[in-house]
Scaffold this motif. Structure first.
Motif, short mmCIF file in Angstrom:
data_model
loop_
_atom_site.label_atom_id
_atom_site.label_comp_id
_atom_site.label_asym_id
_atom_site.label_seq_id
_atom_site.Cartn_x
_atom_site.Cartn_y
_atom_site.Cartn_z
N ARG A 1 -2.56 -3.91 7.18
CA ARG A 1 -3.14 -4.05 5.84
C ARG A 1 -3.25 -5.53 5.49
NH1 ARG A 1 -3.45 -0.79 1.10
NH2 ARG A 1 -3.15 -1.90 -0.86
N GLY B 1 0.80 -1.22 0.00
CA GLY B 1 0.00 0.00 0.00
C GLY B 1 0.83 1.26 0.00
N GLU C 1 -11.81 5.64 3.67
CA GLU C 1 -11.47 5.38 2.26
C GLU C 1 -12.22 4.14 1.78
OE1 GLU C 1 -7.12 6.03 1.31
OE2 GLU C 1 -6.98 5.88 3.49
N GLU D 1 -6.50 -1.39 7.05
CA GLU D 1 -6.78 -1.47 5.62
C GLU D 1 -7.16 -2.90 5.26
OE1 GLU D 1 -3.43 0.07 3.51
OE2 GLU D 1 -3.31 1.89 4.72
N ARG E 1 -12.12 9.58 0.84
CA ARG E 1 -11.50 9.18 -0.44
C ARG E 1 -12.30 8.03 -1.05
NH1 ARG E 1 -7.77 4.93 -1.36
NH2 ARG E 1 -6.87 5.04 -3.46
N PRO F 1 -3.82 7.72 -1.64
CA PRO F 1 -4.32 7.34 -0.31
C PRO F 1 -4.12 8.47 0.70
CG PRO F 1 -3.05 5.55 -1.28
CD PRO F 1 -2.86 6.74 -2.16
N ASP G 1 -12.41 1.65 -1.72
CA ASP G 1 -11.81 1.29 -3.00
C ASP G 1 -12.67 0.21 -3.64
OD1 ASP G 1 -10.18 0.33 -5.09
OD2 ASP G 1 -8.36 0.93 -4.04
N LEU H 1 -9.82 1.77 5.74
CA LEU H 1 -9.81 1.67 4.28
C LEU H 1 -10.38 0.31 3.92
CD1 LEU H 1 -6.92 2.54 1.82
CD2 LEU H 1 -8.19 0.42 1.60
#
Length: 438
Positions: free
Chosen positions: A189, A88, A259, A216, A305, A432, A261, A236
């Motif tokens: 993550r 990331g 965030e 994340e 985001r 990010p 995605d 995230l």
């Protein structure tokens, strides 16, 4: 003093910082230098003298990404891209700076960069699984021993695991949660399969380790109906589309997300030329098309985001959702193909907005249309990416296209427009939140 145009001055710093007072000052300033200097200049500074090398190494943020691929199975650029996805962060040495950290691709037998002191660097580790990291420990210790200045003893395998910050990969996501008896205090993550993330979907599931939070979480595949993602600390979230079952499984996470995605996906009702007539239109192979719905913006009020592939199809589903996110700061990626009329959809006042000009469908008039919308957007940074996506077989023609469009865009940039221009094989994505907008 640290610009690449003055390389002799950089190497002449040995005399300028020879005093103990100067080095004490540099020890304090080193964290700001590693964030502000270009990666190339940072290497030059590290080679200026031993004390500077030590100070810079102490301030570096580096994740050594353990890759299991054979060295001949992928190009160096491919390995760097995979390492960046796993960790990331941008890959060394292609990152502009160390701001936000580096992802350093590593395989058994490969050396670590010798321009930095690895005995002083607070490096971290990432890998496809706990087992892959443990299997690589002997070779990693050998590489560290060659790159260290001091005779510091090698760390035990369990100490190496305490450095792990990311597990799983886009190619090989975790199929089960991490072992509950392994300490992973820095894990932040994870690339996880739907089965590993939705630990409450099946009675036989081993369950997510108690007290293990992940900032994340990127989920590969659709979450089962009736499942629930019980992983704490997620800020995230990555999803394979917006099918109702997946949105329901993460609904309790939505208010705390910063965030989101959403991976590019095929949408319901779009058939390809190879569709089986016996299955009916819109069917792909053995699986029916997935139905996607718009998320409820009231559940994502803190989202800052959003990264998705916004084209003619996805805008029908996600277009209104974007305009009802009050905290949104960074948005990507809008695809402009043939006409710039779609630019009128973009919200104004963002910190960053990413637009992909899909070649070769866009001519000068299309690029001019993109530029015409820039003042209305009032974005602090509009990133325009010329995206090839493998559609050019003639390299000379692609280079000619990029040269002409880049000159047109950069000419507008010189007039004060907040533009950033890039050329990539695949469309760029929004930055990010852990990194400043370049």
């Amino acid at each position: 003093l640290f610009s690449s145009a003055s390389a002799p001055t950089v190497f002449g710093l040995r005399r300028a910082i020879s005093s103990q007072h100067a080095m004490s000052w540099f020890d304090i300033a080193a964290p700001r230098f590693v964030s502000a200097l270009h990666t190339r200049d940072l290497r030059h500074c590290a080679l200026a003298c031993h004390s500077m090398r030590l100070a810079l190494s102490c301030a570096l943020d580096v994740v050594v990404v353990v890759l299991e691929l054979e060295p001949s199975s992928s190009s160096w650029l491919g390995l760097c891209a995979l390492a960046a996805d796993i960790a990331g962060r941008e890959a060394y040495p292609f990152a502009d700076s160390n701001c936000g950290g580096w992802a350093l691709p590593w395989q058994p037998g490969l050396p670590l960069p010798l321009c930095f002191d690895w005995s002083a660097c607070a490096w971290r580790v990432a890998g496809s699984s706990v087992g892959s990291v443990l299997a690589a420990v002997p070779q990693l210790q050998a590489s560290l021993a060659r790159a260290r200045d001091s005779g510091a003893p090698n760390e035990e395998p369990l100490q190496i695991l305490e450095r792990v910050v990311a597990l799983g990969s886009p190619r090989v996501p975790l199929t089960v949660p991490p072992p509950p008896d392994v300490r992973l205090p820095r894990l932040r993550r994870i690339w996880a399969s739907a089965a590993a993330a939705a630990t409450e979907a099946a009675a036989a599931s081993p369950g997510w380790p108690e007290g293990l939070s992940v900032a994340e979480l990127l989920i590969q595949g659709d979450l089962p109906a009736g499942s629930r993602v019980a992983i704490p600390g997620v800020r995230l979230l990555g999803l394979d589309g917006t099918v109702p079952e997946s949105l329901a499984a993460v609904d309790h996470l939505a208010p705390g997300l910063l965030e989101l995605d959403i991976s590019p996906t095929e949408f319901d009702g779009v058939a390809d030329d190879d569709s089986d007539p016996d299955l009916g239109p819109g069917w792909f192979g053995d699986e029916p098309p997935r139905m996607h719905v718009a998320p409820d913006p009231a559940r994502f009020v803190g989202l800052q985001r959003l990264q998705a592939s916004f084209d003619g199809q996805s805008l029908v589903i996600l277009g209104a959702f974007v305009h009802h996110l009050p905290a949104l700061r960074r948005l990507g990626t809008l695809h402009v193909c043939g006409t710039a009329a779609v630019m009128a959809w973009l919200p104004s006042g963002l910190e960053e907005c990413v637009v992909a000009v899909d070649a070769p469908a866009c001519d000068d008039a299309c690029v001019q249309g993109v530029l015409a919308q820039t003042p209305r957007l009032q974005a602090q940074r509009l990133h325009v990416c010329l995206a090839e996506e493998g559609c050019w077989s003639d390299a000379a023609l692609w280079q000619s296209f990029c040269t002409a469009r880049t000159a047109l865009l950069q000419g507008s940039e010189s007039q004060g427009l907040p533009l950033r221009v890039s050329i990539k094989d695949f469309p760029a994505e929004s930055t990010p939140l852990c990194r400043p907008v370049p």
